[in-house]
Design a protein around this motif. Structure first.
Motif, mmCIF file in Angstrom:
data_model
loop_
_atom_site.group_PDB
_atom_site.id
_atom_site.type_symbol
_atom_site.label_atom_id
_atom_site.label_comp_id
_atom_site.label_asym_id
_atom_site.label_seq_id
_atom_site.Cartn_x
_atom_site.Cartn_y
_atom_site.Cartn_z
ATOM 1 N N ALA A 1 0.829 -1.202 0.000
ATOM 2 C CA ALA A 1 0.000 0.000 0.000
ATOM 3 C C ALA A 1 0.870 1.261 0.000
ATOM 4 C CB ALA A 1 -0.902 0.002 1.232
ATOM 5 N N THR B 1 -0.346 4.223 0.897
ATOM 6 C CA THR B 1 -0.816 5.069 2.003
ATOM 7 C C THR B 1 -1.535 4.197 3.020
ATOM 8 O OG1 THR B 1 -2.940 5.417 0.955
ATOM 9 C CG2 THR B 1 -1.264 7.094 0.529
ATOM 10 N N SER C 1 -4.422 4.508 4.137
ATOM 11 C CA SER C 1 -5.839 4.284 3.789
ATOM 12 C C SER C 1 -6.016 3.076 2.863
ATOM 13 C CB SER C 1 -6.427 5.539 3.133
ATOM 14 O OG SER C 1 -5.684 5.841 1.974
ATOM 15 N N LYS C 2 -4.922 2.634 2.205
ATOM 16 C CA LYS C 2 -5.024 1.489 1.285
ATOM 17 C C LYS C 2 -4.628 0.173 1.972
ATOM 18 C CE LYS C 2 -6.144 3.695 -2.535
ATOM 19 N NZ LYS C 2 -5.367 4.851 -2.912
ATOM 20 N N CYS C 3 -4.351 0.224 3.286
ATOM 21 C CA CYS C 3 -3.960 -0.992 4.009
ATOM 22 C C CYS C 3 -5.195 -1.860 4.256
ATOM 23 C CB CYS C 3 -3.294 -0.609 5.337
ATOM 24 S SG CYS C 3 -1.669 0.146 5.129
#
Ligand code: GTP
Ligand code: MG
Length: 206
Positions: free
Chosen positions: A12, A14, A16-18
């Motif tokens: 990811a 960022t 938020s993409k985890c």
């Protein structure tokens, strides 16, 4: 603890993409080339799981690996690689800081330190920042195979002792070698004990 299963999940850019499944996770951080990715492969007994390189700056994203289908190991980019441009370094540092400060599932940060070297300012500043930010962490000394066992132990002790100038309570520490598979049980047992606490509904350790 025995790792029966380890698989790559996602890289990811960022926080938020985890992954969103709320499983506990443990992150590995430290200077570029200190041996973060190699240690993950050693712990999982899974060569090639995390990408390693003799050239610093290999890991550039937040990499999640799902372990025994229950929790994650997270491989982070290294900090402070001098050959990266200032803007790349700043971007990586921001990515790392956001992940560490915002990721609720993050149970413990393992800060990796090359056992051959004296305490470096960049590592000390990073650790002091973790402390100020109330992030639970422990120290993992890497590449112990490069020294005799006695020298490795005395270097680690000296390094920890230096923290006492400002730290009242010292974090746990582990001496490891990805090459010789040293310290595997100790690190895995430590993770297991935190996972057990979570199952009992206890808080993150500090
Ligand atoms: P970046 O992703 O670039 O930040 O590096 P990293 O911290 O993930 O390091 P990586 O695992 O890629 O290892 C860097 C180099 O150190 C490689 O050449 C590894 O083979 C070597 N290395 C890692 N761990 C050990 C160890 O325990 N002993 C020895 N002798 N070499 C190691
Ligand atoms: Mg790496």
């Amino acid at each position: 603890m025995i790792i029966k299963n380890s698989e790559f999940t996602i890289s990811a850019p960022t926080v938020s993409k985890c992954p969103e499944d709320n499983k506990p996770e443990y992150a590995f951080i430290g200077r570029s080339n200190v041996g973060k990715s190699s240690l993950i492969n050693m712990l999982c007994n899974h060569k090639g799981l995390a990408k390693t390189s003799s050239k610093p700056g290999k890991t550039l994203l937040i990499n999640h690996f799902i372990i025994n289908k229950e929790w994650y190991l997270v491989d982070l980019p290294g900090y402070g690689y001098a050959k990266n441009s200032k803007s790349v370094r700043a971007k990586l540092e921001q990515m790392i800081a956001q992940y560490i400060l915002q990721r609720k599932q993050l149970m413990n940060v393992f800060v990796l330190i090359d056992i051959r070297h004296e305490q470096q300012t960049i590592d000390r500043e990073f650790i002091d920042w973790l402390g100020k930010s109330n992030v639970p962490f422990s120290i993992i000394f890497t590449k112990a195979d490069k020294l005799t066992a006695g020298r490795a132990k005395s270097n680690a002790l000296l390094w920890m002792k230096k923290l006492e100038d400002t730290w009242e309570e010292l974090p746990p520490y582990f001496i490891t070698s990805a090459e010789k598979k040293t310290g595997k049980e100790e690190v895995l047992d430590y993770i297991e004990s935190i996972n057990a606490n979570i199952q009992q509904g206890l808080e993150k350790p500090h």
